[in-house]
Every structure is written in structure tokens, then in C-alpha cells.
Design an enzyme around this catalytic site. Structure first.
Site, PDB file in Angstrom:
ATOM      1  N   MET A  69     -10.590  -8.166   3.078  1.00 11.81           N
ATOM      2  CA  MET A  69     -10.893  -9.250   4.012  1.00 11.81           C
ATOM      3  C   MET A  69     -10.230  -9.089   5.379  1.00 11.81           C
ATOM      4  O   MET A  69     -10.298  -9.985   6.215  1.00 11.81           O
ATOM      5  CB  MET A  69     -10.488 -10.601   3.402  1.00 11.81           C
ATOM      6  CG  MET A  69     -11.202 -10.932   2.125  1.00 11.81           C
ATOM      7  SD  MET A  69     -13.000 -10.836   2.323  1.00 11.81           S
ATOM      8  CE  MET A  69     -13.488 -10.815   0.619  1.00 11.81           C
ATOM      9  N   CYS A  70      -9.589  -7.961   5.621  1.00 11.99           N
ATOM     10  CA  CYS A  70      -8.971  -7.714   6.929  1.00 11.99           C
ATOM     11  C   CYS A  70     -10.029  -7.327   7.956  1.00 11.99           C
ATOM     12  O   CYS A  70     -10.934  -6.554   7.655  1.00 11.99           O
ATOM     13  CB  CYS A  70      -7.939  -6.598   6.830  1.00 11.99           C
ATOM     14  SG  CYS A  70      -6.393  -7.129   6.122  1.00 11.99           S
ATOM     15  N   HIS A  71      -9.856  -7.852   9.153  1.00  8.04           N
ATOM     16  CA  HIS A  71     -10.745  -7.488  10.252  1.00  8.04           C
ATOM     17  C   HIS A  71     -10.309  -6.150  10.845  1.00  8.04           C
ATOM     18  O   HIS A  71      -9.105  -5.912  10.978  1.00  8.04           O
ATOM     19  CB  HIS A  71     -10.689  -8.550  11.350  1.00  8.04           C
ATOM     20  CG  HIS A  71     -11.227  -9.872  10.925  1.00  8.04           C
ATOM     21  ND1 HIS A  71     -10.476 -10.787  10.234  1.00  8.04           N
ATOM     22  CD2 HIS A  71     -12.446 -10.420  11.088  1.00  8.04           C
ATOM     23  CE1 HIS A  71     -11.209 -11.858   9.987  1.00  8.04           C
ATOM     24  NE2 HIS A  71     -12.410 -11.664  10.495  1.00  8.04           N
ATOM     25  N   MET A  86      -0.908  -7.784   8.203  1.00  9.49           N
ATOM     26  CA  MET A  86      -1.326  -6.850   7.161  1.00  9.49           C
ATOM     27  C   MET A  86      -1.180  -5.405   7.623  1.00  9.49           C
ATOM     28  O   MET A  86      -0.831  -4.525   6.831  1.00  9.49           O
ATOM     29  CB  MET A  86      -2.764  -7.131   6.707  1.00  9.49           C
ATOM     30  CG  MET A  86      -2.933  -8.473   6.012  1.00  9.49           C
ATOM     31  SD  MET A  86      -1.783  -8.742   4.632  1.00  9.49           S
ATOM     32  CE  MET A  86      -2.208  -7.396   3.558  1.00  9.49           C
ATOM     33  N   GLU A  87      -1.403  -5.160   8.896  1.00 14.51           N
ATOM     34  CA  GLU A  87      -1.244  -3.810   9.431  1.00 14.51           C
ATOM     35  C   GLU A  87       0.218  -3.375   9.378  1.00 14.51           C
ATOM     36  O   GLU A  87       0.519  -2.225   9.030  1.00 14.51           O
ATOM     37  CB  GLU A  87      -1.783  -3.749  10.864  1.00 14.51           C
ATOM     38  CG  GLU A  87      -3.291  -3.782  10.947  1.00 14.51           C
ATOM     39  CD  GLU A  87      -3.943  -5.144  10.667  1.00 14.51           C
ATOM     40  OE1 GLU A  87      -5.179  -5.173  10.526  1.00 14.51           O
ATOM     41  OE2 GLU A  87      -3.236  -6.173  10.592  1.00 14.51           O
ATOM     42  N   ASP A 134       6.289  10.436  -2.227  1.00 15.55           N
ATOM     43  CA  ASP A 134       5.451  11.599  -2.516  1.00 15.55           C
ATOM     44  C   ASP A 134       6.155  12.902  -2.155  1.00 15.55           C
ATOM     45  O   ASP A 134       6.086  13.874  -2.909  1.00 15.55           O
ATOM     46  CB  ASP A 134       4.132  11.487  -1.755  1.00 15.55           C
ATOM     47  CG  ASP A 134       3.247  12.704  -1.989  1.00 15.55           C
ATOM     48  OD1 ASP A 134       2.935  12.996  -3.165  1.00 15.55           O
ATOM     49  OD2 ASP A 134       2.889  13.374  -1.009  1.00 15.55           O
TER      50      ASP A 134
END
Length: 164
Positions: free
Chosen positions: A75-77, A117-118, A132
Site C-alpha cells: 500500500m506504499c505510494h 516506510m522508506e 548476509d
């Protein structure tokens, strides 16, 4: 159901319509950490990990992740980011054998929706990249907690996490 912005009248998920929102400068700062053993700490510090310079690679991975957030979170733009910065700091306590890499991601834009969110995605992918690149030495590396430190801009205004 209509009071929840991410659901339509039928109760199904939707991307929020931000057409009418005002463009403002928006920033977000997120933080996470990577707990590791002394051997990994020393090898990262001395750039002696066989896969390469861990912090340099993780920094690029975090920046790339911020730019790809809308591809990962449904749902992120998609946003035009104006800046992404990844900072590293060590929190080392030799007496307790605590070797912690602190990762801080700062993301900026000028637009009609925030960049929380970014910033969280950038910090998370940065930490996953460290894992990793070092997992061959120890699979017991611990990531987290991951959290929003601060955000500015937009209708909800300024938020700053109050650490306990």
C-alpha cells in the site's frame, strides 16, 4: 469500515487517495541495530570480510531499498525521494562482549505522503545486508529492534520517539 483509510466501502484493501493532500517537505529517521560477536566486529572494522567492505555495501543496499519500498510494501505510494542517508555507529562494551552496530536511515522528500516506510525499509535492508555478508562467520547475529525515531511534515505533524 470507511473510517479506516486503507479499506474501501466493501472492506477490501485499497491504496489511499492522496490527490488532495498538500505537498510538504517530509523527513523520516529510522534506526535498527545488528548485534554480533567480537570476531565479526573486528573484521568489519578492519574491512577484512571476504565478501568486501560490509558497511559500504550495506549503505548502498539501504539506499536502494528506500527507492524500492513501494515495490515491497503493497500500500506504499511510489515516491520521488529527495535524499537518503545511512549512518553507522558502534556501541561496544568490551567487558560484556557487546558489539552492536547502530544503523540510522534518514529519508527526505517533498510530496503529499510521508517517508516513514522508506526509512524503515532502508534501515532493515541495510541490517539484512550486514547479516548476509557476515553469516558465514556466525549465524547467531541478532537484528533489531527496528523503529521510527522521528518524522516531520504532513497533516500529522512532527513525531519524535521518546526513549524510555
Amino acid at each position: 469500515m470507511s473510517s479506516f483509510t486503507h479499506f474501501n466501502e466493501q472492506g477490501h484493501a485499497k491504496m489511499v487517495d492522496i490527490t488532495e493532500k498538500t505537498d510538504t517537505v517530509r523527513t523520516a529517521v529510522a534506526r535498527t541495530s545488528v548485534m554480533m560477536n567480537k570476531e565479526i566486529y573486528e573484521k568489519i572494522s578492519n574491512r577484512a570480510i571476504q565478501k568486501g567492505d560490509v558497511l559500504a555495501v550495506a549503505q548502498v543496499a539501504g539506499i536502494m531499498a528506500a527507492k524500492k519500498t513501494a515495490d515491497l510494501i503493497p500500500m506504499c505510494h511510489p515516491l520521488m525521494l529527495r535524499g537518503v542517508d545511512i549512518q553507522f555507529a558502534w556501541d561496544v562494551e568490551e567487558q560484556t562482549s557487546r558489539y552492536q552496530l547502530l544503523i540510522t536511515a534518514t529519508v527526505k522528500t517533498k510530496g503529499s505522503t510521508g517517508v516513514e516506510m522508506e526509512a524503515l525499509t532502508a534501515a532493515s535492508v541495510c541490517a539484512l545486508t550486514v547479516y548476509d555478508m557476515c553469516k558465514a562467520l556466525d549465524k547467531g547475529i541478532i537484528i533489531g529492534p527496528t523503529y521510527l525515531v522521528e518524522k516531520t511534515g504532513g497533516k500529522s505533524g512532527h513525531f519524535r520517539r521518546e526513549d524510555k
